[in-house]
Design a protein around this motif. Structure first.
Motif, PDB file in Angstrom:
ATOM      1  N   UNK A 164      -2.935   7.542   4.429  1.00  0.00           N
ATOM      2  CA  UNK A 164      -2.298   6.160   4.377  1.00  0.00           C
ATOM      3  C   UNK A 164      -3.366   4.948   3.535  1.00  0.00           C
ATOM      4  N   UNK A 165      -3.025   4.234   2.579  1.00  0.00           N
ATOM      5  CA  UNK A 165      -3.643   3.513   1.740  1.00  0.00           C
ATOM      6  C   UNK A 165      -2.699   1.872   2.399  1.00  0.00           C
ATOM      7  N   UNK A 166      -3.620   0.657   2.496  1.00  0.00           N
ATOM      8  CA  UNK A 166      -3.665  -0.661   2.362  1.00  0.00           C
ATOM      9  C   UNK A 166      -4.010  -1.613   2.226  1.00  0.00           C
ATOM     10  N   UNK A 167      -3.884  -2.693   1.529  1.00  0.00           N
ATOM     11  CA  UNK A 167      -4.254  -3.492   1.307  1.00  0.00           C
ATOM     12  C   UNK A 167      -3.698  -5.304   0.652  1.00  0.00           C
ATOM     13  N   UNK A 168      -4.237  -6.138   1.075  1.00  0.00           N
ATOM     14  CA  UNK A 168      -4.137  -7.142   0.928  1.00  0.00           C
ATOM     15  C   UNK A 168      -5.268  -8.362   0.240  1.00  0.00           C
ATOM     16  N   UNK A 169      -4.940  -9.809  -0.306  1.00  0.00           N
ATOM     17  CA  UNK A 169      -5.866 -10.730  -1.151  1.00  0.00           C
ATOM     18  C   UNK A 169      -4.845 -11.571  -1.419  1.00  0.00           C
ATOM     19  N   UNK A 170      -5.627 -12.202  -2.407  1.00  0.00           N
ATOM     20  CA  UNK A 170      -4.834 -13.295  -3.156  1.00  0.00           C
ATOM     21  C   UNK A 170      -5.503 -13.067  -4.971  1.00  0.00           C
ATOM     22  N   UNK A 171      -5.369 -13.858  -5.721  1.00  0.00           N
ATOM     23  CA  UNK A 171      -5.191 -13.517  -6.792  1.00  0.00           C
ATOM     24  C   UNK A 171      -4.312 -15.146  -7.378  1.00  0.00           C
ATOM     25  N   UNK A 172      -5.698 -15.490  -7.927  1.00  0.00           N
ATOM     26  CA  UNK A 172      -5.552 -17.359  -8.465  1.00  0.00           C
ATOM     27  C   UNK A 172      -5.192 -17.683 -10.291  1.00  0.00           C
ATOM     28  N   UNK A 173      -4.741 -18.301 -10.493  1.00  0.00           N
ATOM     29  CA  UNK A 173      -4.188 -18.837 -12.302  1.00  0.00           C
ATOM     30  C   UNK A 173      -4.668 -20.080 -11.996  1.00  0.00           C
ATOM     31  N   UNK A 174      -5.313 -20.468 -13.231  1.00  0.00           N
ATOM     32  CA  UNK A 174      -5.452 -21.758 -13.733  1.00  0.00           C
ATOM     33  C   UNK A 174      -3.818 -22.169 -14.136  1.00  0.00           C
ATOM     34  N   UNK A 175      -3.389 -23.186 -13.726  1.00  0.00           N
ATOM     35  CA  UNK A 175      -2.065 -24.002 -14.175  1.00  0.00           C
ATOM     36  C   UNK A 175      -2.098 -23.782 -15.780  1.00  0.00           C
ATOM     37  N   UNK A 176      -3.474 -24.457 -16.092  1.00  0.00           N
ATOM     38  CA  UNK A 176      -3.254 -25.233 -17.657  1.00  0.00           C
ATOM     39  C   UNK A 176      -2.973 -24.554 -18.105  1.00  0.00           C
ATOM     40  N   UNK A 177      -3.916 -23.318 -18.178  1.00  0.00           N
ATOM     41  CA  UNK A 177      -3.702 -22.536 -19.611  1.00  0.00           C
ATOM     42  C   UNK A 177      -3.416 -20.806 -19.046  1.00  0.00           C
ATOM     43  N   UNK A 178      -2.736 -20.350 -18.053  1.00  0.00           N
ATOM     44  CA  UNK A 178      -2.051 -19.419 -17.199  1.00  0.00           C
ATOM     45  C   UNK A 178      -3.073 -18.179 -17.195  1.00  0.00           C
ATOM     46  N   UNK A 224       0.861  -1.272  -0.164  1.00  0.00           N
ATOM     47  CA  UNK A 224       0.320  -0.035  -0.188  1.00  0.00           C
ATOM     48  C   UNK A 224       0.852   1.480  -0.035  1.00  0.00           C
ATOM     49  N   UNK A 225       0.737   2.328   0.715  1.00  0.00           N
ATOM     50  CA  UNK A 225       0.972   3.892   0.856  1.00  0.00           C
ATOM     51  C   UNK A 225       1.280   3.704   2.356  1.00  0.00           C
ATOM     52  N   UNK A 226       2.537   4.227   2.882  1.00  0.00           N
ATOM     53  CA  UNK A 226       2.654   4.525   3.997  1.00  0.00           C
ATOM     54  C   UNK A 226       1.825   5.520   4.356  1.00  0.00           C
ATOM     55  N   UNK A 227       1.570   6.252   5.922  1.00  0.00           N
ATOM     56  CA  UNK A 227       1.196   6.931   6.336  1.00  0.00           C
ATOM     57  C   UNK A 227       1.943   8.124   6.347  1.00  0.00           C
ATOM     58  N   UNK A 228       1.755   8.899   5.296  1.00  0.00           N
ATOM     59  CA  UNK A 228       1.920  10.023   5.559  1.00  0.00           C
ATOM     60  C   UNK A 228       1.418  11.449   5.904  1.00  0.00           C
TER      61      UNK A 228
END
Length: 349
Positions: free
Chosen positions: A294-308, A274-278
């Motif tokens: 300030x900005x904070x982000x979190x999460x996940x991204x998933x990709x298919x192994x076969x196709x990308x 993210x962006x540290x507190x300023x």
């Protein structure tokens, strides 16, 4: 005794036949942070092509694309923002905004390591809710009755149901996207009945060209489609990227990625940063004006192994901004907190 022996034999046969086959997957242990290989039931593991697009070679995972001619791959983006503003008296107002852009890619031909694709712009939807009232602009629905929404609907409607031609190589590099002029012409025609002045129409189209062009879409797809570095990474390895958060480039958003797991047909990547507190302060006489953010982000991204191809993204972003004015004796603050969900191919909202 024979009967007992027979029963014992049958029991042992039953135990052998009930024993399920297992498969191994590699992931990061959330407790220790170490890379581990675990066994899971074989029938719970997705089938992966013999030569997958996302593969582990000597402990290094790389991402390419193995798409099929004639198949269509989805890329629907969804964002939900809930913003709460609190005044100096402690009174709060909350507003919610949602937007969905539905598009997909059809592979028309494969020439060497280049995919020739049609980018189908399917639909756009946006909504805003505040103080008990909700307004919606959806290209899959009829023209809104409100005059101030009609122009937005007409522009969005002219943008969708269009096709662009795109070329992308097997490594995820977008080579070209063409066909924008036909879309701009369609939008211009749609505006004719809404804006009589030709200069005003030209101004609206010029503004559209700034946000909808080859460079903007190339940047968007490079962020969405290809995340794993070209050199490859190990399971549990971290890498970082940054991009400008303002036009001057003084503030940057940092994104930290970790390849959490590979197996069961899916490559899963964790996102943080993210962006540290300023805090900025300006004084004019006895009055001090300060602004912190300030900005904070979190999460996940998933990709298919076969196709990308990306199968799902779900990232939460929290932005906090506090503006304070003080005369040295007393102060007043205005606080704004925004919680956003940024999704790709959402399975649930």
């Amino acid at each position: 005794m024979k009967n007992i022996a027979a029963i014992a034999l049958l029991s042992s046969i039953a135990l052998v036949s009930c024993k399920k086959e297992t498969a191994k997957i590699t992931k990061v242990d959330p407790k220790t942070g170490k890379t581990v290989t675990v066994e899971v039931p074989a029938d719970s593991v997705a089938t992966v092509a013999e030569n997958p697009a996302i593969r582990d070679s000597a402990g290094i995972v790389t991402q390419t694309f193995k798409l099929e001619k004639g198949k269509t791959y989805p890329l629907t983006t969804y964002q939900r923002d809930v913003k709460t503003m609190t005044d100096p008296q402690g009174k709060s107002i909350t507003a919610t905004a949602e937007s969905t852009d539905e598009m997909n890619f059809t592979v028309n031909d494969i020439k060497g390591n280049v995919y020739e694709m049609t980018l189908n712009l399917v639909s756009k939807r946006s909504s805003q809710s505040a103080q008990g009232k909700t307004v919606v602009v959806d290209t899959k629905q009829a023209l809104p009755k409100e005059d101030d929404l009609k122009m937005i609907w007409n522009i969005n409607k002219a943008l969708t149901s269009n096709k662009l031609d795109m070329k992308m190589d097997t490594k995820g590099n977008v080579i070209s996207i063409t066909g924008f002029d036909a879309v701009y012409a369609k939008v211009t025609t749609a505006l004719t009945s809404l804006i009589k002045d030709a200069n005003e129409r030209a101004s609206v189209v010029a503004s559209l060209k700034q946000s909808f062009n080859e460079k903007v879409l190339k940047d968007q797809f490079s962020k969405n489609l290809s995340i794993i570095p070209k050199k490859g990474v190990k399971i549990g390895e971290k890498w970082t990227t940054s991009e400008n958060a303002d036009p001057s480039g003084a503030i940057k958003v940092t994104s930290n990625y970790v390849l959490k797991s590979l197996g069961n047909g899916t490559a899963e990547i964790a996102v943080s940063g993210g962006i540290p507190k300023k805090t900025e302060k300006k004084a004019q006489g006895p009055i001090t004006h300060s602004m912190s953010s300030e900005l904070a982000q979190n999460g996940t991204i998933k990709f298919d192994e076969s196709t990308g191809w990306i199968t799902n993204q779900n990232i939460n972003v929290k932005t906090t901004q506090i503006e304070t004015i003080s005369d040295g004796k007393q102060s007043q603050s205005m606080k704004s907190v925004s919680n956003s969900s940024v999704m790709v191919n959402p399975t649930a909202k």
